[in-house]
Design an enzyme around this catalytic site. Structure first.
Site, PDB file in Angstrom:
ATOM      1  N   LYS A  67       0.825  -1.204   0.000  1.00 23.02           N
ATOM      2  CA  LYS A  67       0.000   0.000   0.000  1.00 23.02           C
ATOM      3  C   LYS A  67       0.858   1.252   0.000  1.00 23.02           C
ATOM      4  O   LYS A  67       0.641   2.168  -0.808  1.00 23.02           O
ATOM      5  CB  LYS A  67      -0.936  -0.002   1.213  1.00 23.02           C
ATOM      6  CG  LYS A  67      -1.872   1.199   1.257  1.00 23.02           C
ATOM      7  CD  LYS A  67      -2.890   1.073   2.373  1.00 23.02           C
ATOM      8  CE  LYS A  67      -2.263   1.286   3.727  1.00 23.02           C
ATOM      9  NZ  LYS A  67      -3.267   1.339   4.817  1.00 23.02           N
ATOM     10  N   ASP A 104      -7.076   1.380   1.404  1.00 22.78           N
ATOM     11  CA  ASP A 104      -7.095   1.670   2.835  1.00 22.78           C
ATOM     12  C   ASP A 104      -8.507   1.423   3.344  1.00 22.78           C
ATOM     13  O   ASP A 104      -9.360   0.874   2.640  1.00 22.78           O
ATOM     14  CB  ASP A 104      -6.620   3.102   3.108  1.00 22.78           C
ATOM     15  CG  ASP A 104      -7.662   4.150   2.745  1.00 22.78           C
ATOM     16  OD1 ASP A 104      -8.635   3.822   2.031  1.00 22.78           O
ATOM     17  OD2 ASP A 104      -7.528   5.303   3.194  1.00 22.78           O
TER      18      ASP A 104
END
Length: 253
Positions: free
Chosen positions: A148, A167
């Protein structure tokens, strides 16, 4: 014969009649690209909300943002980069001193984050000449950098993400829109990558994050004021989608 007046129907009869009446038809959800285009129009200013002046500052800020808010990170980083302005300065720092600074500035997980950002700075100096690498494979070898974080940097700093950043906001909103049925970030990313072309991957995450922070809240989504509620299969019941079920009282943690 005198006309007879009818009293109110019994509640049971009314309930049966209501049950037999067809529910109002909902508009069919739009195709994901069409809905995304409408979301872009709703949030034309969507962008990464971590303040930064370089790819190095973005990388460090993104590592610090784990399990905390961008607002707090933006309060911490001016002090951090004032003391350690570049990779070489941070690489030369004592990790304990960096952690102590993070602690004074109110950052949680300060020991681990201090160790990570000093370690990643040393990795940049030792393996990349102090520059932030431009591939996911190289980025994820740095301490504290996962997929991420790497894709945030690749998308925002270099315009070349290798996937979609998932997220908590991206996960919740994409589930509510019916773009994924998974609650695993890895699978959600695969689902989104399959739905959207590479050119949209970076802006897709920013737009969904903006929508999640401003309209599609976790507890009380503002469906009544949402410009895409007609295309959302979860509209007006979205609080039940994309959230962990509440823990029962007395249940073991």
């Amino acid at each position: 014969m005198a006309a007879t007046t009818r009293g109110p129907r019994p509640k049971k009869a009314t309930a049966l009649a209501d049950a037999a009446r067809p529910a109002p038809a909902r508009a069919a959800p739009s195709a994901p690209p069409a809905t995304f285009a409408r979301l872009r129009a709703l949030h034309p200013d969507a962008h990464c909300e971590l303040d930064h002046r370089s790819s190095f500052e973005l990388l460090v800020a993104t590592v610090l943002s784990a399990q905390t808010t961008d607002v707090l990170v933006n309060k911490v980083t001016p002090h951090l980069f004032g003391a350690y302005p570049d990779a070489r300065a941070l690489a030369s720092a004592d990790a304990a001193e960096v952690s102590a600074l993070l602690k004074r500035l109110g950052m949680g997980m300060f020991n681990q984050k201090g160790k990570n950002i000093v370690g990643l700075a040393r990795g940049l100096i030792e393996r990349h000449g102090g520059e932030v690498p431009r591939t996911l494979a190289e980025l994820v070898k740095l301490p504290g950098v996962g997929r991420k974080t790497a894709n945030v940097v690749l998308g925002v700093a270099f315009g070349a993400p290798e996937g979609v950043v998932v997220d908590t906001h991206v996960q919740r909103v994409s589930q509510r829109l019916g773009w994924t049925t998974s609650d695993k970030p890895e699978q959600i990313e695969r689902d989104l990558v399959a739905l959207f072309p590479r050119r949209d991957w970076d802006m897709l995450s920013h737009t969904l994050i903006f929508h999640g922070r401003r309209i599609c809240f976790a507890r009380k989504p503002a469906c009544g004021g949402c410009g895409i509620s007609d295309a959302c299969p979860s509209a007006f019941r979205a609080e039940n989608v994309g959230r962990k079920p509440p823990r029962r009282r007395g249940a073991a943690p």
